[in-house]
Design an enzyme around this catalytic site. Structure first.
Site, short mmCIF file in Angstrom:
data_model
loop_
_atom_site.label_atom_id
_atom_site.label_comp_id
_atom_site.label_asym_id
_atom_site.label_seq_id
_atom_site.Cartn_x
_atom_site.Cartn_y
_atom_site.Cartn_z
N ARG A 169 1.40 9.02 -7.87
CA ARG A 169 1.98 7.52 -8.29
C ARG A 169 2.82 7.65 -9.52
NH1 ARG A 169 -3.25 4.05 -6.87
NH2 ARG A 169 -2.93 4.10 -4.59
N SER B 163 0.89 -1.23 -0.17
CA SER B 163 -0.08 0.00 0.13
C SER B 163 0.92 1.23 -0.03
CB SER B 163 -0.59 0.13 1.35
OG SER B 163 -1.48 1.31 1.38
N ARG C 170 -4.75 8.32 -11.29
CA ARG C 170 -5.53 8.38 -10.31
C ARG C 170 -4.58 8.41 -8.89
NH1 ARG C 170 -6.83 4.86 -6.76
NH2 ARG C 170 -5.88 2.97 -7.83
#
Lengths: 644, 216, 251
Positions: free
Chosen positions: A332, A286, A437
């Site tokens: 990201r 994560s 995203r």
């Protein structure tokens, strides 16, 4: 082209669009709802929540999934959390900020109105999930806890240990189970959609294969909803589940639905590096780990010392260095690309040299091992199981991996595709995340679409459709069924020599190489030439793919062969899109377009559009047609993303 | 749940029975007097006996029924089955229980119905006029075969109870994460204490620590 | 590494199955157990034999799809972990490995190692939910929940629904699965309204499905990949006792 590229965004101020739209949408009266049959394919956060909600409202829902239970949809694997603009920590969050962060995170390639609506309903999702008994993390005072996540400067992420997706999905699954017991939803597990059926230009049914018996069935309905997830498995290795596939959306595309922005794929920065040739999947760690972990590589090239032997002064905390204000929490796409850069420079770590360190030493010194264990214990355990290393003692090795796909079927503001009656939710559509995203936004979008958007927009379509459901023996259904049967027979008749997986692996490697974290025109063209050859080989009557067993039984090779056949077509579409988008944005990094510092360089004058592709056939003479939907920015100013 | 409740009653009986029996170490007067007291209860004793009988029957009946259901729940057995945590005792409750049942029948035949040894029926009363339970026990246990069978059966009973005595807390829901390991440990200690207590009698007899006393 | 495999092969639910032997060589120790089966299958396909059917999906231990009994233990020898989290480095070179499906009557075999676990879905349908109509929820922070209770609820809610508990149980009982859901919701204020209804419905459905009974061997918690505690079974027994008493009293 079927339908139009009309986005149907209501006019008026951004903050009032959704309310206004709700007020203007048509309704279906409670006594009429039971006259409608709705097909929902997929039981993840989007499909599961939609089926539960529509069933509760009184519609007859048929819910399909390829897994053996609705609870196993891949949403279950999401770890980190779900965003909402509750502003409980009082740190300056608001609906507008969540909206702005999401638009900016997506590198200004998503629709303002959709994203604003997403931010608006985010708070309702948390309320709904808490009411269902989702055990979110709490403070000692009993109120909900939040944590921060990449791409944001506020703490707005709600979480349930490192298993948020699981808990949210189980919430939706339980709501769905309640409707199954009530008889409003009929479940079809282990059933795969193999084609979409159009009658008079409207989506009115699907053809399915029962994965256990091999039975082919025609299902007619008043509307079809696809919530079938993303296509990350086109790369073979990804963090997706083994079964995730593009078949449902690709079949819809072949029936005329537009496929939007297929080149937008998200490469997640924190995954466990690839270790061997037979690896079947990549495991995500994560992103929340980046809250306390520091990312670094040695300053020197080819430094093979053990990490703890490299002194502070010889380490390069490259994210902190390049992006001082966001540091390790840079979005990201940026984090992934930075990792690739340092590895390309020869400073990568681990056996393969494709890895960077994620170091908790400082956090453990500051907070104590127990706090770290409490926050990330299960992630450290997962890491230990897979690599055999103890991350409390030495830094984790991580590397980017394919994780999420922002592209998907084109939908309007009602989440309806250009084919009337065909609605697309969650990762399967393209609408909310632009070219990248942000973390903890996928769960938000899936549940927003299923609980709070589709239940308002679907009636708008259904209101005009009373009594128009065709019988499942309508000629269009029979035709689609015979096509499906023909294709299955064709696969079984191939007397090939190569396993399905070997084709899939070859396609995946090619795409990772040519259409992965960095792309360029020459590479993409090469892939566009190579993929049809691979496809031809796959289908060649001898020497092609080998599918053993029969069609009328449980046959995993046959299932996979069908999915890989679609990937072999879809991969080409992805490359074509990446080639056509002659700019860099978000996760789509074209090497030809970068700043002097190596950041993505957008071209807003020419590419502030959605690329929506229309199927014409495969190969040269029948190249797909590109349609463009311009993106209008009324509330935000297009800026160069800066996380410095 | 019925199994658990009937089990608890049997455990209570086993404790009481042991306390009674241990009086043998205090001499014939104590234990014979104790036996006489029991007999003095008259009809109440029969009520207690009937209750225990019903309890035993229920315990066995429901256990066997559950065991049959459990067997049906896995019609094809594993070709290879390893266990991780389940103790030997917990996996063989039915077996240990049924052997203990056989023992109980023998035990009743021996000491209650006195059909196994002709001498028991004609034992003279002790000096206080009580039936001479003491002598009967000593005579009974002086046979190594009988004592051996007793000790074996008691071992199985202890095994049965080492699981059963803590298990009933779980079945009745009187358990939680903190209590479970303690109860399990307590249950094992309890069961083996019972074993030591009960088997001390035949052992003592065999070793000659408890001997016949001639009536003066 | 090199292994001898004994794998259960069964054509369909109705046909008779049996163990079949295979050998596999040159497996890296970093290969996961399921990847090892992938390699075996690729070899089988190349030699024209139908591959071994086995279920898996996420391959990271959360979806609960994989369902193998490896060397006599549900999910294999490394606990807590699902079969997909098992790596070949945990086996000895040259070892003979036995692979069977989860054997529970209520999980009929579909093919080879693949089973049908819809019984677990039906248990949840019998009450494993909170009836909260979409859109009718109160503001999330209007009901504070003590952290301790929320944590306990999470511990129970972590169940991945794989069915290993029933597979490992000497009695093929699904009590751990059922009790986890009952406990999760019983710990939370949101679950109170349907508390009695839920435990009665789910326990009865569990019996209808033909699972065995709990004899407290705790084999279930020993193999559970999500480390669900068997103390939740005690909680369920308690909940059930209270609920059925209330039901009898007509409350």
């Amino acid at each position: 082209m079927i339908g139009s590229l009309e986005s149907r965004i209501p006019d008026g101020p951004l903050a009032e669009k959704w309310r206004k739209h709700q007020n203007n949408s048509r309704l279906v009266a409670p006594n009429n709802r039971r006259r409608f049959e709705i097909i929902i394919v997929g039981t993840g956060l989007a499909g599961g929540s939609a089926a539960a909600t529509l069933g509760e409202q009184g519609y007859n829902v048929k819910s399909f999934c390829y897994q053996d239970s609705a609870r196993r949809a891949h949403s279950i694997a999401a770890q980190g959390g779900i965003n909402a603009a509750k502003n409980y920590p009082n740190d300056g969050d608001s609906v507008y900020r969540l909206f702005y962060d999401t638009i900016k995170g997506g590198d200004f390639r998503s629709r303002e109105a959709n994203v604003y609506r997403l931010a608006e309903v985010s708070n309702l999702i948390i309320d709904q999930c808490v009411a269902q008994g989702v055990p979110f993390a709490r403070e000692y005072g009993g109120l909900l806890a939040n944590r921060s996540f990449g791409g944001a400067q506020v703490s707005r992420t709600f979480y349930a240990r490192g298993q948020t997706g699981q808990q949210l999905l189980l919430g939706a699954y339980q709501a769905l189970s309640r409707q199954v017991a009530a008889g409003t939803v009929k479940m079809f597990p282990q059933t795969e959609m193999l084609d979409l059926v159009l009658v008079d230009g409207h989506a009115k049914g699907i053809i399915t294969r029962n994965l256990i018996t091999g039975e082919i069935v025609r299902h007619a309905a008043d509307a079809v909803v696809l919530a079938t997830g993303g296509y990350g498995n086109v790369f073979y290795l990804s963090t997706n589940a083994r079964g995730c596939n593009v078949t449902a959306t690709y079949r819809a595309y072949k029936k005329g639905a537009l496929f939007a922005n297929p080149c937008y794929t998200q490469i997640h920065p924190t995954c466990i590096p690839v270790s061997g040739q037979h690896q079947s999947k990549l495991t995500l760690m994560s992103e929340s780990l980046r809250n306390d972990g520091r990312v670094w590589v040695p300053k020197k090239k080819n430094d093979h010392r053990a990490p703890n032997e490299i002194p502070e002064g010889e380490r390069d905390y490259y994210l902190e260095r390049k992006y001082p204000s966001f540091g390790n929490l840079a979005p990201r796409d940026i984090s992934s690309r930075s990792a690739k850069e340092v590895c390309d420079e020869g400073r990568g770590v681990g056996e393969t040299g494709r890895g960077v360190y994620l170091d908790f030493k400082e956090a453990i010194a500051r907070l104590g091992e127990n706090t770290i264990r409490e926050r990330y214990g299960n992630l450290f355990d997962i890491y230990g199981k897979i690599t055999g290393d103890n991350a409390y003692e030495k830094p984790m090795r991580i590397y980017p991996a394919v994780h999420y796909t922002m592209g998907g079927l084109w939908v309007d503001y009602n989440l309806m595709s250009n084919i009337p009656g065909l609605h697309v939710l969650g990762e399967a559509n393209f609408s909310d995340h632009g070219a990248n995203r942000l973390g903890a936004s996928a769960l938000m979008q899936g549940l927003a679409d299923g609980y709070f958007v589709l239940p308002y927009t679907l009636p708008n379509y259904l209101a005009g459709q009373i009594g128009k459901r065709p019988a499942p023996d309508h000629p269009e259904f029979l035709r689609a069924e015979s096509e499906v049967r023909g294709r299955i027979q064709h696969l079984l008749d191939l007397d090939g020599a190569r396993s399905v997986d070997s084709f899939h692996r070859e396609l995946g490697l090619l795409l990772w190489d040519k259409c992965g974290m960095a792309r360029n025109a020459a590479g993409l063209q090469e892939a566009i030439e190579r993929i049809p050859q691979l496809r031809e080989e796959f289908w060649s009557p001898n020497g092609g793919v080998s599918v053993l067993g029969k069609g009328e039984t449980f046959n995993q090779s046959l299932e996979r062969a069908g999915r890989v056949a679609d990937f072999l077509e879809f991969g080409e579409l992805m490359c074509r899109d990446a080639l056509a988008r002659d700019e860099s944005c978000g996760g789509h990094f074209r090497e030809e377009h970068q700043t002097a510092e190596g950041e993505a360089l957008r071209d807003d004058d020419n590419f502030a559009d959605v690329f929506a592709w229309e199927y014409q056939g495969n190969g040269k003479p029948n190249e797909p047609i590109l349609h463009q939907e311009p993106l209008h920015f009324e509330s935000v100013q297009l800026a160069t993303r800066s996380y410095k | 749940m019925i199994v658990a409740v009937t089990g608890v009653i049997l455990i209570l009986f086993v404790i009481g029975h042991l306390l009674g029996n241990l009086q043998i170490f205090l001499g014939p007067a104590w234990i014979n007097g104790y036996a006489e007291h029991l007999r003095d209860l008259g009809p109440l004793l029969w009520v207690i006996r009937a209750f225990l009988l019903v309890d035993v029957v229920a315990h066995i009946y429901y256990t066997v029924r559950l065991a049959i259901e459990n067997r049906r729940a896995r019609p094809t057995s594993y070709r290879r089955k390893d266990t991780v945590k389940a103790t030997f005792a917990s996996r063989h409750m039915v077996m240990s229980g049924l052997i203990v049942l056989a023992f109980i029948i023998f035990h009743l035949l021996q000491f209650s119905f006195r059909t196994t040894d002709p001498r028991f029926a004609i034992l003279p009363a002790d000096p206080l006029g009580h039936y001479d339970v003491y002598t009967m026990m000593v005579l009974g246990f002086s046979s190594p075969l009988v004592s051996g069978f007793y000790i074996l059966a008691l071992f199985l009973l202890a095994l049965h109870l080492s699981h059963g005595s803590s298990s009933f807390f779980q079945s009745l829901g009187l358990n939680n994460k903190n209590l479970t390991p303690r109860l399990a440990q307590g249950g094992r200690i309890f069961a083996w204490l019972l074993f030591v207590g009960y088997s001390s009698i035949p052992v003592a007899v065999l070793l000659g620590w408890v001997t016949l006393r001639t009536h003066s | 590494m090199k292994f001898k495999l004994k794998i259960w092969r069964q054509d369909s639910a109705k046909s008779k199955g049996g163990m079949k032997r295979y050998e596999i060589d040159q497996v890296s120790e970093n290969t996961s157990f399921l990847e090892m089966l992938d390699i075996l299958n690729e070899q089988l396909v190349n030699s024209g034999e139908e591959p071994v059917a086995f279920d898996s999906d996420c391959r990271e231990g959360i979806c609960g799809t994989c369902s193998l009994t490896i060397n006599g233990e549900a999910h294999g020898p490394s606990h807590p972990a699902a079969a997909c989290q098992l790596y070949m480095r945990q086996f000895k070179d040259g070892e003979t490995i036995t692979v069977e499906p989860f054997r529970v009557r209520s999980f009929p075999i579909v093919k080879d190692l693949v089973i049908d676990r819809s019984a677990l879905d039906r248990i949840v349908q019998a009450g494993g939910f909170v009836s909260a109509r979409t859109g009718s929820a109160p503001e999330a922070n209007s009901t504070p929940i003590p952290k301790h209770n929320a944590d306990l609820a999470m511990e129970a809610a972590a169940c991945i629904g794989c069915g290993a508990c029933a597979a490992a149980c000497p009695n093929a009982s699904a009590m751990l699965f059922t009790s986890a859901k009952i406990s999760h919701l019983a710990f939370l204020p949101q679950g109170q309204a349907e508390r009695s209804r839920r435990v009665l419905g789910m326990v009865r459905q569990m019996d209808v499905e033909g699972f065995g009974n709990c004899t407290n061997t705790y084999e279930c918690e020993a193999v559970c990949p999500a480390e669900i505690s068997a103390s939740f079974i005690a909680k369920m027994n308690r909940e059930y006792a209270v609920a059925s008493l209330r039901e009898r009293m007509g409350e």
